[in-house]
Design an enzyme around this catalytic site. Structure first.
Site, PDB file in Angstrom:
ATOM      1  N   THR A 256       0.832  -1.209   0.000  1.00 48.02           N
ATOM      2  CA  THR A 256       0.000   0.000   0.000  1.00 48.02           C
ATOM      3  C   THR A 256       0.862   1.253   0.000  1.00 48.02           C
ATOM      4  O   THR A 256       0.458   2.290  -0.534  1.00 48.02           O
ATOM      5  CB  THR A 256      -0.948  -0.006   1.212  1.00 48.02           C
ATOM      6  OG1 THR A 256      -1.658  -1.246   1.255  1.00 48.02           O
ATOM      7  CG2 THR A 256      -1.957   1.133   1.131  1.00 48.02           C
TER       8      THR A 256
ATOM      9  N   TYR B 295       4.229 -12.601   5.687  1.00 44.03           N
ATOM     10  CA  TYR B 295       3.129 -12.074   4.858  1.00 44.03           C
ATOM     11  C   TYR B 295       2.940 -12.965   3.642  1.00 44.03           C
ATOM     12  O   TYR B 295       3.813 -13.051   2.786  1.00 44.03           O
ATOM     13  CB  TYR B 295       3.482 -10.640   4.454  1.00 44.03           C
ATOM     14  CG  TYR B 295       2.508  -9.922   3.547  1.00 44.03           C
ATOM     15  CD1 TYR B 295       1.187 -10.316   3.392  1.00 44.03           C
ATOM     16  CD2 TYR B 295       2.937  -8.791   2.854  1.00 44.03           C
ATOM     17  CE1 TYR B 295       0.323  -9.627   2.562  1.00 44.03           C
ATOM     18  CE2 TYR B 295       2.077  -8.084   2.024  1.00 44.03           C
ATOM     19  CZ  TYR B 295       0.770  -8.508   1.877  1.00 44.03           C
ATOM     20  OH  TYR B 295      -0.085  -7.829   1.055  1.00 44.03           O
TER      21      TYR B 295
ATOM     22  N   LYS C  92       0.486 -12.319   8.384  1.00 42.59           N
ATOM     23  CA  LYS C  92      -0.557 -11.601   7.649  1.00 42.59           C
ATOM     24  C   LYS C  92      -1.108 -12.543   6.588  1.00 42.59           C
ATOM     25  O   LYS C  92      -0.406 -12.911   5.642  1.00 42.59           O
ATOM     26  CB  LYS C  92       0.004 -10.336   7.012  1.00 42.59           C
ATOM     27  CG  LYS C  92      -1.036  -9.540   6.221  1.00 42.59           C
ATOM     28  CD  LYS C  92      -0.413  -8.300   5.577  1.00 42.59           C
ATOM     29  CE  LYS C  92      -1.437  -7.575   4.699  1.00 42.59           C
ATOM     30  NZ  LYS C  92      -0.852  -6.396   4.011  1.00 42.59           N
TER      31      LYS C  92
ATOM     32  N   VAL D 277      -4.386  -6.176   9.179  1.00 39.45           N
ATOM     33  CA  VAL D 277      -3.527  -5.176   8.543  1.00 39.45           C
ATOM     34  C   VAL D 277      -4.406  -4.539   7.474  1.00 39.45           C
ATOM     35  O   VAL D 277      -4.736  -5.162   6.476  1.00 39.45           O
ATOM     36  CB  VAL D 277      -2.258  -5.798   7.938  1.00 39.45           C
ATOM     37  CG1 VAL D 277      -1.399  -4.720   7.279  1.00 39.45           C
ATOM     38  CG2 VAL D 277      -1.451  -6.527   9.017  1.00 39.45           C
TER      39      VAL D 277
END
Length: 312
Positions: free
Chosen positions: A54, A143, A171, A213
């Site tokens: 992001t 992740y 995540k 998240v």
């Protein structure tokens, strides 16, 4: 009633994967980065992640990533956890980035599964173990996002990595809630699982995840916090109603590749975060109009910190 998972949420319940503000020339805007991080903490975020997807990490130089981490840590350190995205498809680069993050005061690091070169599980295990052993004092969140990386980190591999004391969280962004169940079976309560998809936060919480998240927390942090609080309090109907209210915006933020929509939405809210860097482009008129409709239909969240804790 508390979350089904007994894992301690080291990084809190809501970690915002923060966008990286750029100015009109496309340069890093550190002033607005600090302002935005402060706003996020004041509107429900327990932690802020910089230099993630992001945050457009693929187009940030190492120097820019270090500057961004330093600025955000100065702005919100002591009030929120500050994590740095230090993953790479090159193990040596991931080690170097994680060491720099630790030296700059990061409270943790997010390590994405190596992308494009598609290592086997044995390679993934050695990759993450090498990074973990290089920075034993830095808590790590692994992740998994196979839609972007091209391969998936299996729960059994994560289980073997738990003998690294700093592998603390995960995540989960495979797009399936089954990942949470499989991780809990393989890892037990010592792994804190976070939803990597806003739309799946509530179902993942019900299966033992400890938080999210988030991207939508840029815009509706207190509403998201309220949903999680309702879930933790055993108020299932209230949590579901809040999920339903947030769902249209959650979906809209991924109608085009992240972070195109959330940057457009922030601009509509008056945050000058700038357009994404190429090869991403600014949101088109149709998406902006849709986001405008959603944001005006929903009252803005208050800008004061939430008074109640989310910890069980």
């Amino acid at each position: 009633m508390t979350s089904p998972s007994s894992a301690t949420p080291l990084f809190g319940r809501i970690v915002t994967a923060m966008v990286t503000p750029f100015d009109a020339t496309g340069a890093l805007d550190l002033v607005n980065a600090a302002r935005l991080a402060d706003h996020l903490v004041n509107t429900g975020s327990d932690g802020v992640l910089v230099c993630g997807t992001t945050g457009e990490s693929p187009t940030l130089s190492w120097q820019e990533q270090d500057e961004l981490l330093r600025e955000v840590k100065a702005a919100v350190g002591g009030r929120a956890m500050v994590l740095a995205g230090t993953g790479s498809n090159c193990t040596e680069e991931a080690v170097a980035a994680s060491r720099r993050a630790l030296a700059l005061g990061a409270d943790g690091a997010l390590l994405v599964v190596p992308y494009y070169n598609k290592p086997p599980q044995a390679g993934l295990e050695v990759h993450f173990r090498t990074v973990a052993e290089a920075v034993p004092d830095l808590p790590l969140m692994l992740y998994n996002i196979p839609g972007r990386t091209g391969c998936s980190l299996l729960p059994e591999t994560v289980g073997r990595l738990l003998n690294c004391s700093n592998v603390r969280a995960f995540k989960a962004a495979s797009g399936t809630v089954e990942e949470v169940t499989n991780l809990r079976a393989a890892c037990g309560p010592s792994l804190a699982i976070y939803s990597g998809d806003d739309t799946l936060t509530l179902p993942m919480l019900s299966l033992g995840a400890v938080g999210v998240v988030s991207v939508v927390s840029h815009l509706e942090g207190l509403r998201l916090r309220s949903m999680i609080r309702s879930h933790l309090a055993g108020e299932a109907a209230a949590a579901l109603a809040q999920h339903d209210q947030l769902l249209p915006l959650m979906r809209a933020l991924f109608l085009q590749p992240n972070p195109i929509p959330v940057k457009a939405a922030l601009e509509l809210r008056g945050w000058p975060v700038g357009a994404p860097r190429l090869p991403l482009v600014a949101a088109d008129a149709s998406l902006k109009a849709h986001l405008h409709d959603l944001l005006t239909q929903r009252p803005q969240a208050a800008s004061t910190p939430a008074a109640q804790t989310l910890s069980p």
